[in-house]
Design a protein around this motif. Structure first.
Motif, PDB file in Angstrom:
ATOM      1  N   GLN A   1      84.557 123.149 -11.892  1.00 50.79           N
ATOM      2  CA  GLN A   1      84.396 124.499 -11.337  1.00 50.79           C
ATOM      3  C   GLN A   1      85.251 125.475 -12.131  1.00 50.79           C
ATOM      4  OE1 GLN A   1      87.034 126.144  -9.516  1.00 50.79           O
ATOM      5  NE2 GLN A   1      88.437 124.419  -9.177  1.00 50.79           N
ATOM      6  N   ASP A   2      84.698 126.678 -12.300  1.00 50.50           N
ATOM      7  CA  ASP A   2      85.389 127.684 -13.103  1.00 50.50           C
ATOM      8  C   ASP A   2      85.834 128.866 -12.249  1.00 50.50           C
ATOM      9  OD1 ASP A   2      82.386 129.122 -14.697  1.00 50.50           O
ATOM     10  OD2 ASP A   2      82.982 128.904 -12.602  1.00 50.50           O
ATOM     11  N   MET A   3      86.021 128.642 -10.955  1.00 50.36           N
ATOM     12  CA  MET A   3      86.399 129.713 -10.039  1.00 50.36           C
ATOM     13  C   MET A   3      87.871 129.639  -9.652  1.00 50.36           C
ATOM     14  SD  MET A   3      82.946 129.672  -7.695  1.00 50.36           S
ATOM     15  CE  MET A   3      82.841 127.883  -7.560  1.00 50.36           C
ATOM     16  N   ASN A   4      88.618 128.749 -10.293  1.00 57.47           N
ATOM     17  CA  ASN A   4      90.048 128.594 -10.015  1.00 57.47           C
ATOM     18  C   ASN A   4      90.307 128.201  -8.565  1.00 57.47           C
ATOM     19  OD1 ASN A   4      92.708 128.544 -11.061  1.00 57.47           O
ATOM     20  ND2 ASN A   4      93.142 130.546 -10.158  1.00 57.47           N
ATOM     21  N   HIS A   5      89.382 127.424  -7.982  1.00 63.15           N
ATOM     22  CA  HIS A   5      89.523 127.002  -6.587  1.00 63.15           C
ATOM     23  C   HIS A   5      90.515 125.855  -6.451  1.00 63.15           C
ATOM     24  CE1 HIS A   5      85.388 128.719  -5.153  1.00 63.15           C
ATOM     25  NE2 HIS A   5      86.307 129.647  -5.356  1.00 63.15           N
ATOM     26  N   GLU A   6      91.294 125.902  -5.364  1.00 61.80           N
ATOM     27  CA  GLU A   6      92.250 124.834  -5.106  1.00 61.80           C
ATOM     28  C   GLU A   6      91.582 123.577  -4.527  1.00 61.80           C
ATOM     29  OE1 GLU A   6      95.742 126.406  -6.582  1.00 61.80           O
ATOM     30  OE2 GLU A   6      95.428 124.424  -5.714  1.00 61.80           O
ATOM     31  N   TYR A   7      90.613 123.789  -3.651  1.00 66.50           N
ATOM     32  CA  TYR A   7      90.042 122.687  -2.893  1.00 66.50           C
ATOM     33  C   TYR A   7      88.729 122.226  -3.515  1.00 66.50           C
ATOM     34  CZ  TYR A   7      93.243 124.743   0.480  1.00 66.50           C
ATOM     35  OH  TYR A   7      94.354 125.257   1.094  1.00 66.50           O
ATOM     36  N   MET A   8      88.590 120.902  -3.600  1.00 70.68           N
ATOM     37  CA  MET A   8      87.341 120.328  -4.093  1.00 70.68           C
ATOM     38  C   MET A   8      86.954 119.132  -3.237  1.00 70.68           C
ATOM     39  SD  MET A   8      87.674 120.758  -8.245  1.00 70.68           S
ATOM     40  CE  MET A   8      85.906 120.552  -8.531  1.00 70.68           C
ATOM     41  N   TYR A   9      85.656 118.878  -3.154  1.00 69.70           N
ATOM     42  CA  TYR A   9      85.113 117.881  -2.218  1.00 69.70           C
ATOM     43  C   TYR A   9      83.975 117.097  -2.884  1.00 69.70           C
ATOM     44  CZ  TYR A   9      87.102 121.473   0.881  1.00 69.70           C
ATOM     45  OH  TYR A   9      87.923 122.394   1.479  1.00 69.70           O
TER      46      TYR A   9
END
Lengths: 113, 111
Positions: B25-33
């Motif tokens: 992901q290229d949205m700089n998100h902290e959480y991934m599932y």
């Protein structure tokens, strides 16, 4: 843990009619309830969500209602169109943080012209 | 901005083989599932991560391992594939809001 039940599993309507999909949840701590639409072979996409501090939310032809006391929430689609045909999933979680979503089994909606 | 991407799109394995699914992901998100989707059962959470270097078990973690060595990537591994792991696998990520954004999915068949 949380358990989400969704009904009906399939729904067939005529174009222009309304469609209603219902979900119940078990964990009273849940306070975030999103609805996802998944077209055939595509990824789930968020269409609307509601938090427990409101009872209803609308976005054009789509609305969601929440009854915290009864632990159920519903998706309402008015003036259905053929492009509304898809599988719809409800989910429940506690908002904020890592937000683990528990999904219902899905409702396949068919809108016939 | 590609959002959430998954590699590969399709894969066929024989029982006992191993493989790794990549989510980026290229949205700089902290959480991934990681979820799996089976007919009539909705999406079920396999593992998740609350940040780089962290992982945690979801509803159905058995038979899978994950790693989050970089913030933008979340890997799902099958060490010894079984026919019961035939499914469509979706990755998702979440930033500062409650919205989870899903990748396009990987269709895995285990023979």
């Amino acid at each position: 843990g949380e358990n989400v039940e969704q009904h009906p599993s399939t729904l067939s309507v005529q174009e222009g009619d309304s469609a209603v999909i219902k979900c119940t949840y078990s964990d009273s701590a849940s306070n975030y309830f999103p609805w996802y639409k998944q077209e055939l072979g595509k990824r789930p996409q968020l269409i609307i969500d509601i938090r427990s501090n409101v009872g209803e939310k609308k976005d054009q032809r789509i609305a969601v209602t929440l009854n915290k006391t009864a632990k159920h929430f519903s998706l309402h689609i008015t003036e259905t169109q053929p492009e509304d045909s898809a599988v719809y999933f409800c989910a429940a979680s506690q908002q904020g943080g890592y937000n683990k979503l528990i999904f219902g089994a899905g409702t396949r909606l068919a809108v016939h012209p | 901005n590609a959002g959430v991407t998954q590699t590969p799109k399709f894969r066929v394995l024989k029982t006992g083989q191993s493989m790794t699914l990549l989510c980026a992901q290229d949205m700089n998100h902290e959480y991934m599932y990681w979820y799996r989707q089976d007919p009539g059962m909705g999406l079920r959470l396999i593992h998740y991560s609350v940040g780089e270097g962290t992982t945690a078990k979801g509803e159905v973690p058995d038979g899978y391992n994950v790693s989050r060595l970089k913030k933008q990537n979340f890997l799902l591994g099958l060490e010894s594939a079984a026919p019961s792991q035939t499914s469509v696998y979706f990755c998702a990520s979440k930033g500062g809001t409650d919205t989870q954004y899903f990748g396009p999915g990987t269709r895995l068949t285990v023979l």
